[in-house]
Design a protein around this motif. Structure first.
Motif: not given
Length: 275
Positions: A237-262
């Motif tokens: 469960x922890x791996x699933x949540x952390x993985x999705x949070x990290x990917x979502x934050x990375x995707x925000x930076x890659x596509x919107x140049x936004x620093x969010x979450x981590x």
């Protein structure tokens, strides 16, 4: 290179903070595990009832059909609940207060894309298994290479499904591949970091399960085995949540140049330097 990987580990640390602020996100991967487990239990019951167990191991057609059904089940449920987690992460990054219900509603709205993705994954997985099964070393090598390439290309599929609201597979793969190209070092190291974070708990759980099965008896074995199972489930469960949070934050930076979450409280130059 080493800088990219150390920055990726920082992403995991920040993702843990997001998880602590939203512990109810654990409900989503837990539901996924329970439903997948229930689905396989039902399938096993059907196979036993109709005497199909022997055929699964001796009849190629039934074997491949069983593999396809298993992959479709795990892919669809995994993607559905991962979409729910990613939606909650996006909502949290935008200043909202995400709920499990919000995530489930968003995943349901994306059901066509989830279904398309699950069918594609199940089909490719089955084809690769057949190649591995029929062509020996060459098939195994082709499967290994394709699995690696496919995993990298589809790294951001779930955030793309949430944001793009499309079931077009070409669009999903194009957007995912483009985002991964922008953050490949951080993406890979974040995934490795998540694995390292949850590995101790998973190993403890496996050790307790083995000890309960091989060396203990009676009520003590049940208690120790139960604790081991809880540790393994908690690690997943922890791996699933952390993985999705990290990917979502990375995707925000890659596509919107936004620093969010981590990345919200970090100097952008120290996380993603221009050079």
């Amino acid at each position: 290179m080493s800088g990219k990987f150390s920055r990726g580990l920082d992403v995991v640390d920040g993702s843990l903070d997001v998880f602590r602020a939203n512990p109810r996100l654990a409900v989503l991967p837990l539901c996924s595990l329970l439903l997948v487990g229930s689905g396989f239990a039902i399938a096993a019951g059907v196979a036993l009832h109709y005497g199909l167990v022997a055929s699964i191991f001796t009849n190629d057609l039934i074997t491949y059909a069983a593999i396809f059904v298993g992959l479709a089940l795990t892919s669809s449920l995994g993607a559905f609940f991962n979409v729910a987690v990613a939606h909650c992460a996006f909502q949290y990054f935008d200043g909202g207060t995400p709920t499990v219900q919000d995530g489930l509603r968003a995943a349901w709205r994306s059901r066509r894309a989830v279904a398309m993705w699950a069918l594609t994954s199940a089909t490719l997985g089955t084809v690769l298994y057949i190649l591995d099964d029929k062509f020996g070393f060459l098939g195994s090598a082709a499967r290994l290479v394709f699995d690696l390439a496919w995993g990298l290309l589809t790294f951001f599929v779930v955030p793309v499904i949430v944001v793009e609201d499309t079931a077009d597979l070409r669009t999903i793969l194009r957007e995912s591949g483009s985002a991964f190209k922008e953050t490949w070092g951080e993406s890979v190291s974040a995934s490795l970091g998540v694995s390292l974070v949850v590995l101790p708990g998973a190993l403890v759980g496996i050790f307790l399960l083995v000890a309960a099965y091989l060396g203990l008896h009676g009520i003590v074995a049940w208690i120790v085995g139960g604790l081991g199972l809880l540790c393994v489930v908690a690690a997943i469960i922890t791996a699933q949540v952390l993985g999705m949070v990290a990917r979502t934050a990375l995707y925000e930076y890659a596509t919107e140049d936004r620093r969010v979450g981590p990345f919200a409280d970090r100097n952008p130059a120290s996380v993603f330097p221009e050079s």
